[in-house]
Enzyme design. Sequence first.
Site, mmCIF file in Angstrom:
data_model
loop_
_atom_site.group_PDB
_atom_site.id
_atom_site.type_symbol
_atom_site.label_atom_id
_atom_site.label_comp_id
_atom_site.label_asym_id
_atom_site.label_seq_id
_atom_site.Cartn_x
_atom_site.Cartn_y
_atom_site.Cartn_z
ATOM 1 N N CYS A 1 -3.872 -5.441 20.542
ATOM 2 C CA CYS A 1 -3.989 -6.070 21.852
ATOM 3 C C CYS A 1 -5.450 -6.463 22.049
ATOM 4 O O CYS A 1 -6.346 -5.635 21.836
ATOM 5 C CB CYS A 1 -3.549 -5.097 22.946
ATOM 6 S SG CYS A 1 -3.866 -5.726 24.617
ATOM 7 N N ASP B 1 -0.114 -3.327 18.295
ATOM 8 C CA ASP B 1 1.157 -3.981 18.599
ATOM 9 C C ASP B 1 1.906 -4.146 17.285
ATOM 10 O O ASP B 1 1.295 -4.389 16.238
ATOM 11 C CB ASP B 1 0.934 -5.356 19.235
ATOM 12 C CG ASP B 1 0.405 -5.265 20.662
ATOM 13 O OD1 ASP B 1 0.915 -4.426 21.415
ATOM 14 O OD2 ASP B 1 -0.499 -6.033 21.005
#
Length: 155
Positions: A53, A60
């Site tokens: 992120c 992620d």
Amino acid sequence: MANQDIYQNLTMLGGDTKQPSSPEEAVLERVQNPQAGTDYCVRFVAPEFTSLCPITGQPDFAHLVIDYIPDGWLVESKSLKLFLTSFRNHGAFHEDCTVSIGKRIADLLAPKWLRIGGYWYPRGGIPIDVFYQTGPAPAGVWIPDQGVPPYRGRG
């Protein structure tokens, strides 16, 4: 047997290759398509794709499915693996990662058609699926469903 000359410019096979630290540093390689003139679909699946992120730095995770119909070129798979791995320390939103990967491969290969599905695992309770393709698929080529079911959670 394919003409070995088409492989002479590949630099990553047959030895140690340094992991690129960013997608910008990563080198994607291509090889001439020995089946040029025949339409067929190539699929790469990366079920453990990781990026960061850009705001929080938290990881992620996504399941990527890349389909393409080659024209004159094929992507060399080791270079693709290293390119995808280079996102592990790269901060970008899901949409940017998915579309950037699709565009980079399309720019390299100039395929007859390409699509990428980014099936991102939930963070904060919301999964995000991102899809990009270069245009309509050519008629007469079998292109299977990407086979990734929608996220259901428990239950």
